[in-house]
Design a protein around this motif. Structure first.
Motif, short mmCIF file in Angstrom:
data_model
loop_
_atom_site.label_atom_id
_atom_site.label_comp_id
_atom_site.label_asym_id
_atom_site.label_seq_id
_atom_site.Cartn_x
_atom_site.Cartn_y
_atom_site.Cartn_z
N ARG A 191 37.99 38.02 -19.57
CA ARG A 191 38.81 39.31 -18.75
C ARG A 191 40.17 38.14 -17.52
O ARG A 191 39.70 36.93 -17.48
N ASN A 246 39.62 44.18 -15.72
CA ASN A 246 39.21 45.16 -16.45
C ASN A 246 40.59 44.80 -17.44
O ASN A 246 41.23 45.19 -18.68
N ASP A 283 37.24 48.66 -20.84
CA ASP A 283 36.99 49.00 -20.19
C ASP A 283 37.63 50.40 -20.02
O ASP A 283 38.14 50.80 -18.69
MG MG Z 1 35.08 47.42 -15.52
#
Ligand code: MG
Ligand code: AMP
Length: 502
Positions: A191, A261, A270
């Motif tokens: 991420r 996310n 997510d």
């Molecule tokens: Mg998350």
């Protein structure tokens, strides 16, 4: 026992492990055992994805497979691990998040040579759980499982979902619910927040090994480039801009666009309080917790840009040893975002209107249509789908096209211009309508549909999960037996609230 029955563990063992992420070791990843889930039950499995991974049906049906998907048994030859990341949550820097309820359980190469990571979500506490329980409830797991595959079928880059396992284990949220685990699959689950974590800790030496891992495993085309980090970041920014356009085009609202996310592969990641817009409202907020509307539908492209700015900030040390030069390069990369987004978005809207040629006046035509839908709160999915019925030469619009429209006066004026535009490029009705139906879905995972599957599952009936899963694999096809799933949601659907609670 029948000796000829293939041994599921042998099948899984035969899939080549490629533990490149695990090989990074501390401080990036930490071995963490999963916590067993009592009486796990396989509620749904994704046979198409399993086949891509090289997992056959007999293995999918085995107890060993369910145990692995529940976190009750390890994948042969791999030790589960969790990773550390930080993130900007609703604009505020949070220095330490991490996989608080997720475990990577395998890194494998598919038969086609593609790298895939398998991660359980809801598989128990980790060093990153803070004060939470490490579990996910059935409700949110169904939503993630179904939407991952619905997005994939829409052609939108996303993490995938291999299996959904339920358990009677109680989990406390606002009320007592039950636990579930989703196995998600992606080439990488790194991420934006993974990079931010090390940057804000002033551990800049940790950035390059992580970036090089991501590049070597997922962007081999840049591995030997002279400025590989800049090349890769440019690609992340481009993918993110295109992803935002893809979301806008189908009315997908993510709900929690925090940098933790956001995927460095440009995948939708997510699935929490997401939602597909029913009645169009440009300011639609899908997450009940997002009171200020930071992540409202019309904010998503800007937030995507801002998140990219956070990633570029965190990777400044990779761009140059001279801070001024690094900022210059980062700015140059970030500044590409608006044009890439605008181009992808205009292209998508044009496709949805069935326009082949690109004309200067298209933007106005598109904006006028969206504003008609917005002012009348027309159903977004149905309005675009219906447009395929327009004929270039008819005098008046067909009934079906007008069905969703409130302001018919403005719409009739618009449709005259739209028809003129179609005639201007000698558009063939049948050809165009087929092209439009391939980009304007008939079926999306509307909240009330997911909610019906959730409520049935909470009562022990999992058939609606299977039905939605099947239906949403072909979102662009007319599926007469499922016509009711394309209908406008009932009035009661407006009261369904989704929040961060999961
Ligand atoms: Mg998350
Ligand atoms: P999310 O809102 O799901 O993106 O999660 C934000 C952060 O909270 C991540 O670090 C998650 O791992 C963590 N988290 C969310 N729910 C839980 C939970 N039930 N147990 C442990 N960690 C959680």
């Amino acid at each position: 026992m029948d000796d000829r029955r293939p041994d599921p563990i042998a099948v899984l063992t035969s899939l080549p492990l490629q533990p490149a992420y695990a090989a990074l070791g501390e401080p990036y990843v930490t071995p963490v055992p999963t916590t067993p889930l009592p009486t796990p039950q396989l509620l749904h499995v994704n046979p198409a994805l399993a086949a891509e991974l090289g997992i056959d049906n007999a293995t999918l049906a085995s107890n060993e497979f369910v145990d692995i998907m529940a976190g009750n048994r390890v994948w042969p030859g791999y030790a589960p691990l969790s990773s550390v990341y930080g993130g900007h949550q609703f604009g505020v820097w949070v220095p330490r998040l991490g996989d608080g309820r997720a475990h990577l359980i395998a890194e494998i190469a598919t038969a086609a040579g593609q790298r895939r990571e398998l991660q359980l979500k809801g598989s128990g506490p980790t060093p990153y759980s803070r004060f939470a329980d490490g579990r996910a409830v059935l409700r949110s797991s169904i939503r993630e499982y179904l939407c991952s595959e619905a997005m994939h079928a829409l052609g939108i880059p996303t993490t995938r979902a291999l299996a959904l396992v339920g358990s009677p284990q109680p989990v406390r949220r606002e009320t007592i619910e039950t636990a579930a685990v989703v196995c998600r699959v992606a080439p990488s689950l790194v991420r934006f927040g993974h990079f931010e974590y090390f940057y804000y800790r002033n551990e800049h030496a940790q950035l390059a090994p992580l970036a090089d891992h991501v590049i070597n495993e997922n962007f081999p085309e840049f591995a030997h480039a002279e400025h590989r980090h800049a090349a890769w970041l440019g690609e992340v920014i481009a993918r993110t801009a295109r992803l935002m356009a893809a979301w806008q085009a189908v009315g997908f609202c993510h709900g929690v666009m925090n940098t933790d996310n956001f995927s460095v592969l440009g995948l939708t990641l997510d699935y929490g309080p997401y939602g597909f817009i029913d009645a169009f409202d440009a300011h639609h907020i899908c997450n009940h917790t997002d009171e200020g509307g930071r992540y409202a539908y019309d904010q998503q492209p800007t937030i995507g840009h801002w998140n990219c700015s956070r990633l570029l900030q965190a990777t400044l040390p990779l761009l140059s040893d001279t801070p001024e030069r690094a900022v210059e390069l980062a700015t140059e990369i970030l500044d590409r975002y608006p044009a890439i987004y605008a181009q992808a978005m205009t292209r998508a809207w044009r496709g949805k209107l069935g326009l082949r040629e690109s004309r200067a006046e298209d933007r106005e035509l598109i904006n006028r249509y969206l504003s008609i839908l917005d002012r009348g709160h027309s159903d977004l999915t149905r309005s675009f789908r219906n447009l395929a019925q327009v004929r270039g030469n008819d005098a008046g619009p067909t009934l079906g096209v007008r069905e969703e429209i409130a302001d018919l006066e403005r719409f009739d004026a618009w449709i005259d211009d739209y028809r003129a535009r179609l005639r201007g490029e000698q558009s063939d009705d049948a050809e165009r309508s087929a092209r439009m139906n391939a980009v304007n879905p008939k079926y999306v995972l509307r909240n009330h549909l997911a909610q019906a599957a959730i409520e049935a599952a909470q009562g022990g009936d999992y058939s609606e999960i299977a039905r939605l899963f099947t239906l949403l694999q072909k979102p662009f096809d007319e599926q007469p037996e499922y016509a009711v799933y394309a209908a406008e949601p009932p009035a009661s659907a407006r009261h369904i609230e989704v929040s961060c609670s999961s």
